[in-house]
Design an enzyme around this catalytic site. Structure first.
Site, short mmCIF file in Angstrom:
data_model
loop_
_atom_site.label_atom_id
_atom_site.label_comp_id
_atom_site.label_asym_id
_atom_site.label_seq_id
_atom_site.Cartn_x
_atom_site.Cartn_y
_atom_site.Cartn_z
N CYS A 130 0.73 -1.26 -0.04
CA CYS A 130 0.06 0.04 -0.20
C CYS A 130 0.57 1.33 -0.05
O CYS A 130 0.39 2.29 -0.22
CB CYS A 130 -0.87 -0.15 1.11
SG CYS A 130 -1.91 -1.65 1.39
N HIS A 273 -3.17 6.98 2.76
CA HIS A 273 -3.75 5.77 2.58
C HIS A 273 -4.97 5.19 2.85
O HIS A 273 -5.08 5.54 4.43
CB HIS A 273 -2.58 4.65 2.68
CG HIS A 273 -3.03 3.19 2.53
ND1 HIS A 273 -3.70 2.64 1.25
CD2 HIS A 273 -3.11 1.95 3.19
CE1 HIS A 273 -4.02 1.58 1.19
NE2 HIS A 273 -3.64 1.14 2.62
N ASN A 303 -10.22 0.03 0.59
CA ASN A 303 -8.81 -0.18 0.30
C ASN A 303 -8.75 -0.67 -0.71
O ASN A 303 -8.65 -1.69 -1.38
CB ASN A 303 -8.22 -0.86 1.68
CG ASN A 303 -6.71 -0.92 1.67
OD1 ASN A 303 -6.21 -0.38 0.75
ND2 ASN A 303 -6.32 -1.45 2.73
N1 ACO Z 1 -18.62 -8.33 10.03
C1 ACO Z 1 -19.16 -8.83 11.23
N2 ACO Z 1 -18.32 -9.06 12.11
C2 ACO Z 1 -17.02 -9.01 11.92
C3 ACO Z 1 -16.32 -8.86 10.68
C4 ACO Z 1 -17.13 -8.65 9.48
N3 ACO Z 1 -16.65 -8.13 8.53
N4 ACO Z 1 -15.15 -9.36 10.71
C5 ACO Z 1 -14.82 -9.45 12.06
N5 ACO Z 1 -15.98 -9.54 12.80
C6 ACO Z 1 -16.16 -9.93 14.24
C7 ACO Z 1 -14.98 -10.81 14.68
O1 ACO Z 1 -15.18 -12.24 14.45
C8 ACO Z 1 -15.14 -10.49 16.14
O2 ACO Z 1 -16.16 -11.37 16.79
P1 ACO Z 1 -15.89 -12.26 18.10
O3 ACO Z 1 -15.55 -10.84 19.10
O4 ACO Z 1 -17.27 -12.75 18.31
O5 ACO Z 1 -14.64 -12.97 18.03
C9 ACO Z 1 -15.24 -8.83 15.93
O6 ACO Z 1 -15.88 -8.77 14.86
C10 ACO Z 1 -14.05 -8.12 16.33
O7 ACO Z 1 -13.16 -8.62 15.41
P2 ACO Z 1 -11.84 -7.89 15.39
O8 ACO Z 1 -11.10 -8.46 14.49
O9 ACO Z 1 -11.19 -8.14 16.96
O10 ACO Z 1 -12.17 -6.47 14.95
P3 ACO Z 1 -11.60 -4.92 15.09
O11 ACO Z 1 -12.03 -4.27 15.82
O12 ACO Z 1 -10.10 -5.35 15.50
O13 ACO Z 1 -11.34 -4.59 13.63
C11 ACO Z 1 -9.81 -4.43 11.45
C12 ACO Z 1 -10.70 -5.54 12.64
C13 ACO Z 1 -11.17 -3.52 10.88
C14 ACO Z 1 -9.45 -5.40 10.58
C15 ACO Z 1 -8.81 -3.70 12.45
O14 ACO Z 1 -8.14 -4.50 13.08
C16 ACO Z 1 -8.10 -2.95 11.30
O15 ACO Z 1 -8.54 -2.13 10.84
N6 ACO Z 1 -6.96 -3.42 11.06
C17 ACO Z 1 -5.86 -2.70 10.25
C18 ACO Z 1 -6.22 -3.42 9.06
C19 ACO Z 1 -5.61 -2.69 7.60
O16 ACO Z 1 -5.44 -1.30 7.82
N7 ACO Z 1 -5.13 -3.47 6.91
C20 ACO Z 1 -4.72 -2.90 5.85
C21 ACO Z 1 -3.36 -2.52 5.77
S1 ACO Z 1 -2.34 -2.57 4.73
C22 ACO Z 1 -3.18 -2.65 3.41
O17 ACO Z 1 -3.77 -1.64 2.96
C23 ACO Z 1 -2.77 -3.72 2.31
#
Ligand code: ACO
Length: 346
Positions: A130, A273, A303
């Site tokens: 990215c 980004h 993204n």
């Molecule tokens: N829909 C519904 N529920 C979901 C989904 C979804 N799409 N995805 C996860 N959940 C649930 C999980 O199962 C979990 O449930 P549980 O508590 O019953 O186990 C709950 O939601 C929380 O999941 P987490 O993974 O802990 O959610 P979090 O608040 O950490 O958010 C996220 C996840 C959005 C991916 C976050 O960690 C994030 O933004 N990380 C950075 C990601 C990023 O920027 N990636 C790209 C960077 S580099 C690039 O661009 C290639």
């Protein structure tokens, strides 16, 4: 170089290409166990655009490049008045992608060179995930600067991430979209500082496992006769990437300002980004910068990795929200892990 004049790498035009098929969160929720409420509240994403089966990254890249050249031809910043006149003057194509047309070779940049008919352009891909566009501007600036015969470059970010996500993994597939963005840069002589002022780049390879496509590479090849249960796809440790991203964005902004000796008030817009609106909000809060300073279009495109910053630059540019002389900051992070930012006088 004439006395009193400085060499500059200036952005002359911008362009983008976004596939027409728009998939809203509600559309996605029909086939994936998710909801509009979850996706919006965790990421700020409302939709993504998905490429048709017969569209690859080079197709989107070529369309974004043609749109860029069309803007350049219509403007009064360069003497050439048609795309056909500009094409032979392109000396270099630097293309960032995580989802290339072909694994290994040929580079997607070479495919795009052929599609454009930019026969005088050297062409190469770079992969800083990215952060590729941020790395790409610096790469192109260096290659233009070091050789007096090179003057113009296309820098392109293009992705068909829909091909490398696991559509059964709800924590990941909701995050990504397809698209391409491009800029045309030219080496000029100007009075006063213009164009690319400064770039900060960095990497932390110890975090390589946090965002990775394991299958298909030399480490884990798909062997003859093997039944492939799933296509090569992205795996992510979301929490680790989130923590890295907030720190990388915060520190890169501080570093760019410090090195350039300016304050955030001197910067017209920050183009981050577009990975997750919450990352931007957290960085803005830590730095006490108004969220309004950051341009976000993640709600529409999700993204798009290497394409997200040039798509955002083009949208701002076409809306007339960037004026000549404005200082624009880019900032980003990605797999690698990589990070960086550019300061550009428009
Ligand atoms: N829909 C519904 N529920 C979901 C989904 C979804 N799409 N995805 C996860 N959940 C649930 C999980 O199962 C979990 O449930 P549980 O508590 O019953 O186990 C709950 O939601 C929380 O999941 P987490 O993974 O802990 O959610 P979090 O608040 O950490 O958010 C996220 C996840 C959005 C991916 C976050 O960690 C994030 O933004 N990380 C950075 C990601 C990023 O920027 N990636 C790209 C960077 S580099 C690039 O661009 C290639």
């Amino acid at each position: 170089m004439e006395k009193g004049y400085e060499m500059a790498i200036e952005i002359k035009a911008t362009g983008k290409a976004v596939p027409p098929q728009r998939v809203s969160n509600d559309d996605l929720a029909v086939r994936v166990d998710t909801s509009d409420e979850w996706i919006r509240s965790h990421t700020g994403i409302g939709a993504r655009h998905i490429a048709a089966d017969d569209t690859a990254g080079s197709d989107l890249a070529a369309e974004a490049a043609f749109n860029t050249l069309s803007m350049a031809a219509e403007g009064d910043d360069i003497p050439e008045k048609t795309i056909e006149e500009i094409l032979p003057t392109i000396d270099l194509i630097v293309l960032g992608t995580t989802s290339p047309d072909y694994y290994g070779c040929p580079s997607t940049a070479c495919v795009v060179q052929s599609k454009l008919g930019a026969k005088n352009a050297a062409a190469l891909d770079i992969n800083a995930a990215c952060s590729s566009f941020i790395y790409g501007i610096e790469t192109a600036a260096g290659m233009l600067s070091i050789n007096e015969k090179r003057r113009r470059a296309l820098i392109i970010g293009t992705e068909v991430l829909s091909r490398i996500v696991d559509w059964n993994d709800r924590s990941l597939c909701v995050l990504f979209g397809d698209g391409a963005g491009a800029v045309l840069v030219e080496k000029t002589r100007t009075e006063g500082r213009r164009g690319l002022l400064r770039t900060v780049l960095g990497a932390d390879g110890t975090g390589a496992e946090h965002l990775i496509i394991r299958r298909g590479g030399g480490r884990s090849p798909i062997k003859d006769g093997e039944t492939v249960k799933s296509h090569p796809h992205v795996e992510m440790n979301g929490q680790a990437v989130y923590n890295f991203a907030v720190k990388a964005v915060t520190e890169t902004i501080e570093e760019l300002l410090r090195l350039e000796g300016i304050t955030i008030d001197d910067v017209s817009r920050i183009v981050p980004h577009q990975a997750n609106a919450r990352i931007v909000q957290a960085a803005a809060k830590r730095l006490d910068i108004s969220e309004e300073k950051f341009f976000l279009n993640i709600e529409e495109y999700a993204n798009t990795s290497a394409a997200s910053i040039p798509i955002a630059l083009d949208e701002l540019n076409r809306k007339g929200e960037i004026r000549r002389g404005d200082i624009i900051m880019t900032v980003g992070f990605g797999a690698g892990l990589t990070y960086g930012g550019n300061l550009i006088v428009w």
